[in-house]
Design an enzyme around this catalytic site. Structure first.
Site, PDB file in Angstrom:
ATOM      1  N   TYR A   1       0.812  -1.214   0.000  1.00 31.32           N
ATOM      2  CA  TYR A   1       0.000   0.000   0.000  1.00 31.32           C
ATOM      3  C   TYR A   1       0.853   1.275   0.000  1.00 31.32           C
ATOM      4  O   TYR A   1       0.322   2.363   0.067  1.00 31.32           O
ATOM      5  CB  TYR A   1      -0.917   0.034   1.227  1.00 31.32           C
ATOM      6  CG  TYR A   1      -2.083  -0.928   1.158  1.00 31.32           C
ATOM      7  CD1 TYR A   1      -2.148  -1.927   0.201  1.00 31.32           C
ATOM      8  CD2 TYR A   1      -3.119  -0.821   2.065  1.00 31.32           C
ATOM      9  CE1 TYR A   1      -3.210  -2.814   0.154  1.00 31.32           C
ATOM     10  CE2 TYR A   1      -4.193  -1.703   2.033  1.00 31.32           C
ATOM     11  CZ  TYR A   1      -4.225  -2.701   1.068  1.00 31.32           C
ATOM     12  OH  TYR A   1      -5.285  -3.571   1.033  1.00 31.32           O
TER      13      TYR A   1
ATOM     14  N   ASP B   1      -5.455  -4.661   6.771  1.00 32.26           N
ATOM     15  CA  ASP B   1      -6.646  -4.161   6.103  1.00 32.26           C
ATOM     16  C   ASP B   1      -7.695  -5.272   6.023  1.00 32.26           C
ATOM     17  O   ASP B   1      -8.860  -5.083   6.397  1.00 32.26           O
ATOM     18  CB  ASP B   1      -6.257  -3.705   4.691  1.00 32.26           C
ATOM     19  CG  ASP B   1      -7.341  -2.865   4.052  1.00 32.26           C
ATOM     20  OD1 ASP B   1      -8.252  -2.430   4.773  1.00 32.26           O
ATOM     21  OD2 ASP B   1      -7.280  -2.652   2.834  1.00 32.26           O
TER      22      ASP B   1
ATOM     23  N   LYS C   1       2.497 -13.615   6.503  1.00 21.92           N
ATOM     24  CA  LYS C   1       2.500 -14.686   5.497  1.00 21.92           C
ATOM     25  C   LYS C   1       3.980 -14.982   5.201  1.00 21.92           C
ATOM     26  O   LYS C   1       4.437 -14.972   4.047  1.00 21.92           O
ATOM     27  CB  LYS C   1       1.740 -14.170   4.261  1.00 21.92           C
ATOM     28  CG  LYS C   1       1.467 -15.186   3.204  1.00 21.92           C
ATOM     29  CD  LYS C   1       0.374 -16.166   3.557  1.00 21.92           C
ATOM     30  CE  LYS C   1       0.254 -17.202   2.449  1.00 21.92           C
ATOM     31  NZ  LYS C   1      -0.497 -18.385   2.840  1.00 21.92           N
TER      32      LYS C   1
ATOM     33  N   ASP D   1      -3.516 -16.594   6.442  1.00 25.25           N
ATOM     34  CA  ASP D   1      -4.746 -17.255   5.973  1.00 25.25           C
ATOM     35  C   ASP D   1      -5.383 -18.084   7.082  1.00 25.25           C
ATOM     36  O   ASP D   1      -6.608 -18.110   7.239  1.00 25.25           O
ATOM     37  CB  ASP D   1      -4.523 -18.086   4.701  1.00 25.25           C
ATOM     38  CG  ASP D   1      -3.135 -18.671   4.592  1.00 25.25           C
ATOM     39  OD1 ASP D   1      -2.381 -18.551   5.581  1.00 25.25           O
ATOM     40  OD2 ASP D   1      -2.805 -19.248   3.551  1.00 25.25           O
TER      41      ASP D   1
END
Ligand code: NAP
Length: 423
Positions: free
Chosen positions: A166, A311, A233, A287
């Site tokens: 971002y 987010d 991740k 996840d």
């Protein structure tokens, strides 16, 4: 770092209120007077309505809890349409200076203007004030929720606000920059990207990670919360998200050694039993975590995440407890903080006295907690719980509650104030 201003700067139009005192920074902590000056920005669309309702509720709670000994001196600064009228620009320097002087501010949502130099006024404010931590609490107050375990949904998410995908470092597939990067990668590293690939860069730094983790851990200590879970991740993106995990742990065991136990230590040294008074620091792969806050929300409390993960999880978590009219947020730097709801200006509800002010009010609660006035925040949250469980709600919630007549936003605000005053 953007410094807090210790004395009033030269303003073009604003004048520091004659009453009240500014919040200062002493020995690395905020020093809050009994009558602090707090900037507010009304914002656009439903902003003026919900900000004035939030201020009324906050004032009632402060009055109730501190019996006149404490009071907020509100100071209006401008951004968005109102700033355009007052200054001929959307984000005047006066507003930035006012927040740097007052240290904390409450803001309504702002329209993102189309076709100007700003990607978004909100992003511009966060950048200009270096508000690197986006703090989003998620709490269940009895509102209609799609989640079976909603009463266990009580998280505070610390989302990194300045880095990651971002950061806005990206190029269209057909741009000369993307072409150059593709050529560079091929020549220097033998990496071949497709000719029609757009390119984005994902910077995650040790500095950015550790200042966020520091804030999250300090919050957990100050508010008696935990565990603190690092969401990443890192199994796939080893040198960005994997490094985020490592740097976050490193900070925890160096700067907060007396307070924390890592998950590894929990099993190696303590046989899985967290010692009294310690905060567990663990990590989960993104996840997995996006599932687990639904299936086992009781396992999570403070969540620390890079920008993109943060987010996703904050929107998911807010959906679990009934959506956007309740979703509060605060952007914080080392000292400065700007509280604002997660939602936007909801233009179709502007001026109609129907928009739910709860997200703005709860953002005010975050601000109260940030300046150490936790009792006032608690009183407000208790009133919100009582109003919602008593079916006194605005239309966004009433439409999910069969047979419940919605209140106007001003009526709902009055219900909260009455509950607070009654005690
Ligand atoms: P939005 O303003 O959040 O509104 C989307 C929908 O969310 C509304 O139509 C309404 O849903 C619901 N909603 C939002 N706030 C509500 C409230 N307080 N009470 C009840 N319902 C509420 O999103 P948007 O329409 O995408 O964006 C509008 C403008 O806001 C854009 O210019 C955008 O850039 C800006 N924005 C600003 C911020 C910020 O200032 N931080 C954040 C997001 C967006 P229903 O239609 O289902 O009733």
């Amino acid at each position: 770092m953007v410094e807090v201003l210790e004395s009033p700067p030269e303003f073009k139009k604003l004048r520091v209120p004659e009453e009240g005192e500014k919040i200062t920074v002493r020995d690395g902590r905020l020093a809050v007077p009994d009558e602090p000056i707090v900037v507010y920005i009304e914002g656009d669309g439903i902003g003026p309505q919900i900000v004035s309702q939030a201020r009324a509720v906050i004032d009632a709670a402060v009055e109730k809890v501190y019996g006149g000994k404490r009071r907020i001196v509100w100071w209006e600064a401008y951004a968005g349409e109102k700033a355009m009228k007052e200054y001929g620009e959307l984000l005047p320097e006066d507003t930035i200076l006012a927040i740097r002087y007052s240290v904390v501010a409450l803001k309504g949502p702002l329209t993102t203007p189309v076709g100007t130099g700003f990607r978004s006024l909100n992003v511009a404010l966060r950048k200009k004030l270096d508000l690197y931590a986006n703090i989003r609490p998620v709490q269940f107050f009895g509102q209609p929720s799609p989640h079976k375990y909603a009463e266990h949904d009580n998280f505070v998410i610390f989302r990194e606000n300045t880095e990651d995908l971002y950061a806005g470092i990206e190029w269209r597939a057909d741009s000369p920059e993307a072409q150059k990067i593709r050529e560079f990668l091929k020549k220097e590293f033998g990496i071949e990207l497709r000719e029609d690939a757009g390119i984005g860069i994902k910077p995650i730094s040790k500095f950015g990670t550790q200042r966020l983790m520091r804030k999250a851990l300090q919050y957990a200590i100050d508010n008696n919360r935990g565990p603190v879970t690092i969401m990443h991740k890192g199994n796939i993106m080893k040198y960005t998200e994997g490094a985020f995990r490592e740097w976050a742990y490193e900070l925890a065991v160096t700067e907060f050694r007396d307070y924390v136990v890592t998950e590894e230590e929990l099993w190696e040294k303590y046989n899985g039993q967290l010692p009294e008074g310690k905060i567990l620091v663990n990590d989960r792969i993104a996840d997995n975590m996006l599932q687990q806050i639904i299936t086992r929300p009781w396992d999570y409390d403070v969540i620390v995440a890079p920008n993109v993960n943060g987010d996703y999880i904050s929107d998911e978590a807010n959906a679990l407890v009934g959506g956007i009219g309740m979703a509060a947020g605060m952007n914080a730097g080392d000292y400065m903080a700007l509280a604002e709801p997660v939602h936007g200006t909801a233009p179709k509800y502007a001026g109609k006295d129907v928009a739910n002010p709860t997200a703005e009010i709860l953002s005010g609660c975050l601000l109260l907690e940030y300046i150490g006035w936790k009792e006032a925040s608690e009183v407000i949250k208790k009133a919100i719980r009582e109003a919602i469980t008593g079916k006194k709600v605005t239309q966004d919630l009433a439409r999910h509650m069969p047979g419940v007549e919605p209140l106007k936003a001003s009526e709902y605000t009055q219900v909260l104030i009455d509950i607070i005053r009654r005690g």
